[in-house]
Design an enzyme around this catalytic site. Structure first.
Site, PDB file in Angstrom:
ATOM      1  CB  CYS A 266      40.876  46.355  38.578  1.00 15.26           C
ATOM      2  SG  CYS A 266      40.302  46.968  36.994  1.00 15.26           S
ATOM      3  CD  GLU A 267      36.855  40.592  40.339  1.00  8.38           C
ATOM      4  OE1 GLU A 267      37.609  39.616  40.458  1.00  8.38           O
ATOM      5  OE2 GLU A 267      35.775  40.704  40.925  1.00  8.38           O
ATOM      6  CG  HIS A 268      35.362  45.682  38.362  1.00  6.23           C
ATOM      7  ND1 HIS A 268      35.696  46.307  39.547  1.00  6.23           N
ATOM      8  CD2 HIS A 268      34.564  44.644  38.686  1.00  6.23           C
ATOM      9  CE1 HIS A 268      35.102  45.677  40.545  1.00  6.23           C
ATOM     10  NE2 HIS A 268      34.412  44.669  40.044  1.00  6.23           N
ATOM     11  CG  HIS A 269      37.804  48.736  34.302  1.00 11.48           C
ATOM     12  ND1 HIS A 269      37.643  48.931  35.656  1.00 11.48           N
ATOM     13  CD2 HIS A 269      36.743  49.313  33.703  1.00 11.48           C
ATOM     14  CE1 HIS A 269      36.528  49.613  35.877  1.00 11.48           C
ATOM     15  NE2 HIS A 269      35.952  49.851  34.712  1.00 11.48           N
ATOM     16  CD  GLN A 307      43.437  48.559  47.477  1.00 13.46           C
ATOM     17  OE1 GLN A 307      43.470  49.213  46.429  1.00 13.46           O
ATOM     18  NE2 GLN A 307      43.676  49.092  48.656  1.00 13.46           N
ATOM     19  CG  HIS A 335      42.393  50.824  41.873  1.00 17.24           C
ATOM     20  ND1 HIS A 335      41.843  49.574  41.802  1.00 17.24           N
ATOM     21  CD2 HIS A 335      42.852  50.965  43.152  1.00 17.24           C
ATOM     22  CE1 HIS A 335      41.922  48.983  42.997  1.00 17.24           C
ATOM     23  NE2 HIS A 335      42.532  49.822  43.823  1.00 17.24           N
ATOM     24  CB  CYS A 337      40.143  51.156  35.958  1.00 24.85           C
ATOM     25  SG  CYS A 337      39.867  50.764  37.682  1.00 24.85           S
TER      26      CYS A 337
HETATM   27 ZN    ZN Z   1      38.861  48.673  37.370  1.00 25.34          ZN
END
Ligand code: ZN
Length: 375
Positions: A266-269, A307, A335, A337
């Site tokens: 995931c690009e956030h975490h 996703q 996910h 995260c």
């Molecule tokens: Zn994430």
């Protein structure tokens, strides 16, 4: 996208400023170029400088066998760009020390004069520091000018003249010839010096001791893992599909590939998410090898993603490759995260879908797909 076919090219590399760092870094940047597909890397060789200042250091030289669909001029432009990224200062003196020097030694069988340079590189078969790495990486490559193989040309040059010798201690960590998953733990000595030093700094920041035994090789492993897990940036759709689209007049039944395992981040975490994808299309005269569908999913999964975008990119890529009547993609992912932080239940999963063409406009097609995909 260029329609030019992929051809073989041999790129020669040299460095005599911080060469232990810049040579592997240059190879890594070549590997990560979307339109340069590195197939094989030579051993590293060390050679005495030719000309240049008194105190110039010895060079490291290497050669890379790659496939590309860039034209010779475009490829040369990309090599110049990588040289700039790696701090190459150009000067009048052609023998001046340099962080990195990247030249096209051979480009397919092309012989020609370009703007101030030529193919093959005149040094390719004559200068020991160029010819020896080339023979190491592609011994059977035929020089279009002399008609001789790289191996025969290597036998003709006088290695002693530049004191060229292999550098035993430098071994690149990646099995470059393998296109399958790499083993992160089977580490060599040099991989991605810059990325490794960032990971080392990260260990310090979280209060760890990067010198303790269990962590000594961790920066190298993490750099390798990250490189592998984001390999999608280094791969083009062209390269994935390469010749596996077939004409199929009269094929009008839905083609479905399901249970395609994928692993993404995931690009956030920058934490993993993973699961299964189902990809279907209704052909309009063209079909694609089934294994390629999984590779298309991988191409986009091996990047930093969300996703929803992954799902759409797979649908758009299938549309681009096949121009079919319709495409449907459903992805179910878990996910880390979310799972690791306990924000949601650990067994929760996220389902996303993307429909194109008849999968969007015709409810029967869509429900046939959903039924088949979930059965
Ligand atoms: Zn994430």
């Amino acid at each position: 996208m260029s329609t030019q076919p992929y051809v073989e090219t041999i790129i020669s590399l040299g460095s005599n400023i911080e060469k232990e760092r810049y040579l592997p870094e240059a190879i890594r940047l070549l590997r990560r170029h979307r339109r340069i597909d590195v197939r094989k890397v030579s051993r590293f060789f060390e050679s005495a400088p030719v000309g240049g200042p008194e105190d110039a250091q010895d060079f490291f030289n290497a050669a890379v066998l790659a496939c590309t669909n860039l034209t010779p001029e475009e490829l040369r432009g990309e090599l110049r760009h990588i040289e700039n990224v790696l701090g190459r200062q150009r000067s009048e003196d052609k023998n001046a020390p340099r962080t990195i020097d990247l030249d096209i030694a051979y480009y397919d069988g092309v012989q020609g004069e370009f703007d101030g340079w030529s193919l093959p590189d005149p040094e390719a078969g004559t200068a020991p520091h160029v010819a020896i790495p080339i023979a190491d990486v592609a011994p059977t490559f035929v020089d279009p000018v002399s008609g001789k193989t790289a191996y025969d040309l290597m036998l003709e040059v006088d290695a002693a003249q530049e004191a060229v010798r292999p550098v035993a201690s430098i071994r690149l960590a990646t099995p470059y010839e393998a296109r399958g998953p790499e083993d992160f733990d089977q580490t060599g000595d040099v991989y991605a010096p810059q990325l490794e030093s960032i990971v080392r700094a990260q260990l310090l920041e979280i209060g760890e001791n990067p010198e303790r035994e269990g962590l000594v090789r961790t920066p190298l492993r993490v750099a390798k893992a990250l490189d592998f897990l984001t390999k999608g940036y280094a791969t083009s759709l062209d390269d994935v599909v390469n010749n596996a689209v077939f004409d199929a007049e009269g094929a009008d039944e839905m083609v479905l590939v399901k249970d395609i395992e994928f692993y993404s981040m995931c690009e956030h975490h920058m934490l993993p998410f993973f699961g299964k994808a189902a990809v279907a299309y209704l052909p309009k005269g063209k079909i694609i090898g089934l294994s390629k569908v999984a590779r298309v999913v991988d191409l986009f999964a091996r990047r930093l993603q969300v996703q929803e975008r992954l799902t759409n990119q797979v649908a758009d890529a299938m549309t681009e490759i096949l121009d079919p009547l319709g495409v449907g993609v459903v992805i179910e992912g878990q996910h880390l995260c979310m799972m690791m932080r306990g924000v949601q239940k650990q067994d929760s999963s996220t389902v996303t879908s993307a429909m194109r063409g008849t999968f969007k406009s015709d409810p029967r097609t869509r429900s046939e797909f959903i039924n088949l995909a979930s059965s």
